[in-house]
Enzyme design. Structure first.
Site, short mmCIF file in Angstrom:
data_model
loop_
_atom_site.label_atom_id
_atom_site.label_comp_id
_atom_site.label_asym_id
_atom_site.label_seq_id
_atom_site.Cartn_x
_atom_site.Cartn_y
_atom_site.Cartn_z
N SER A 30 97.42 0.37 40.59
CA SER A 30 97.00 0.80 39.25
C SER A 30 97.58 -0.07 38.15
CB SER A 30 97.39 2.27 39.05
OG SER A 30 98.79 2.43 39.17
N THR A 31 98.80 -0.57 38.31
CA THR A 31 99.39 -1.43 37.28
C THR A 31 98.70 -2.79 37.27
OG1 THR A 31 101.48 -0.32 37.79
CG2 THR A 31 101.59 -2.21 36.29
N ALA A 86 104.60 -3.03 42.32
CA ALA A 86 105.58 -2.75 43.39
C ALA A 86 105.84 -1.25 43.40
CB ALA A 86 106.89 -3.50 43.16
N ASP A 87 106.38 -0.79 44.53
CA ASP A 87 106.73 0.64 44.62
C ASP A 87 108.20 0.87 44.29
OD1 ASP A 87 104.19 1.80 45.64
OD2 ASP A 87 104.52 0.26 47.15
N GLY A 99 102.36 0.56 48.90
CA GLY A 99 101.88 1.92 48.60
C GLY A 99 100.36 1.98 48.56
N GLU A 106 98.92 -9.27 49.99
CA GLU A 106 99.82 -9.43 48.84
C GLU A 106 100.98 -10.36 49.19
OE1 GLU A 106 100.78 -5.33 48.18
OE2 GLU A 106 99.43 -5.17 46.46
O1 DER Z 1 100.38 -1.50 47.27
C1 DER Z 1 101.06 -2.17 46.47
O2 DER Z 1 101.92 -3.00 46.84
C2 DER Z 1 100.90 -1.91 45.01
O3 DER Z 1 101.26 -3.03 44.26
C3 DER Z 1 101.79 -0.73 44.70
O4 DER Z 1 102.99 -0.97 45.29
C4 DER Z 1 101.99 -0.49 43.23
O5 DER Z 1 100.97 0.35 42.85
P1 DER Z 1 100.96 1.06 41.43
O6 DER Z 1 101.00 -0.07 40.42
O7 DER Z 1 99.67 1.82 41.44
O8 DER Z 1 102.19 1.94 41.36
#
Ligand code: DER
Length: 232
Positions: A30-31, A86-87, A99, A106
């Protein structure tokens, strides 16, 4: 919400790292989606010339939607900057990712980049990695055996928890862009992340894990009040 605001301001700041003519690794989540939208605006309104290398089919779709030229990693050969979410991230800028289930592409794209910029909301900063379940991508063949072998291996490792669970998508296993499964390891706290990353990838059946060690160069942290901090 404050978290969405935090993600947006981090994403907005991160596009400062992108210059005309760059090949840009486009992250997933989402970010990262905010970042793709911001880049799309610069392409369409300011004539920014970039080529995007996506880290998932869904990021590729969004990038095309907002007008970014999408090329494969093989066409790009090398990448100038990758921007991804990132998580969790710690004081050494080591990460847990996956996540969103895209950790394999990635990590390949991030590793093929001159610079990796991570964008997160403030809640992702941790003292020690591991509170977030560690994603491990495994091939479907013999996955239950792989799961048992990993749990056995964890007994000798410096962690708090040792359970692994198959990530589900409704009533069926979640399947990655490469057709693999994901095991989420509920470790609680990882004593030695570098060792964990090495040991996991030695296990037959394991394709990749969500620990990004010595890959990230900068973390851009967004806050709910609109503030942005950069860690490098
Ligand atoms: O799956 C991933 O690695 C994503 O980058 C995740 O870790 C971050 O997702 P978010 O920006 O929705 O929290």
């Amino acid at each position: 919400s404050p978290i969405d605001k935090a993600k947006f301001v981090a994403a907005k700041r991160s596009v400062d790292f992108v210059e005309d003519g760059m090949r840009v690794g486009l992250g997933t989540g989402s970010t990262a989606a905010w970042m793709v939208r911001c880049l799309g605006e610069l392409v369409c309104e300011d004539g920014l010339k970039i080529r995007g290398v996506p880290t998932s089919t869904r990021t590729a779709e969004l990038a095309r939607e907002v007008g970014i030229e999408v090329i494969s990693l093989d066409e790009a050969r090398w990448i100038d900057v990758t921007i991804d979410g990132a998580d969790e991230f710690d004081g050494n800028l080591n990460l847990i990712k996956g996540g969103g289930g895209a950790l394999l592409q990635e990590k390949i794209v991030a590793t093929a980049s001159d610079q990796m910029v991570v964008i997160t909301d403030a809640g992702k900063e941790v003292e020690k990695l591991g509170a977030f379940p560690l994603p491990v991508e495994v091939i479907p063949f013999g996955w239950q055996t792989t799961k048992s072998l990993i749990e056995e291996l964890l007994i000798s490792m410096d962690v708090l928890g040792r359970d692994a669970s198959l990530r589900m998508n409704g009533s069926r296993p979640f399947v990655t862009d490469e057709g693999n499964y994901i095991l989420d390891l509920h470790l609680g706290r990882i004593g030695d992340a570098h060792q964990m990353a090495m040991v996991l990838n030695q296990m037959p059946g394991v394709v990749e894990n969500g620990l990004f060690i010595d890959i990230c160069d900068v973390v851009v942290v967004g806050f709910g009040d609109g503030r942005v901090e950069t860690r490098d």
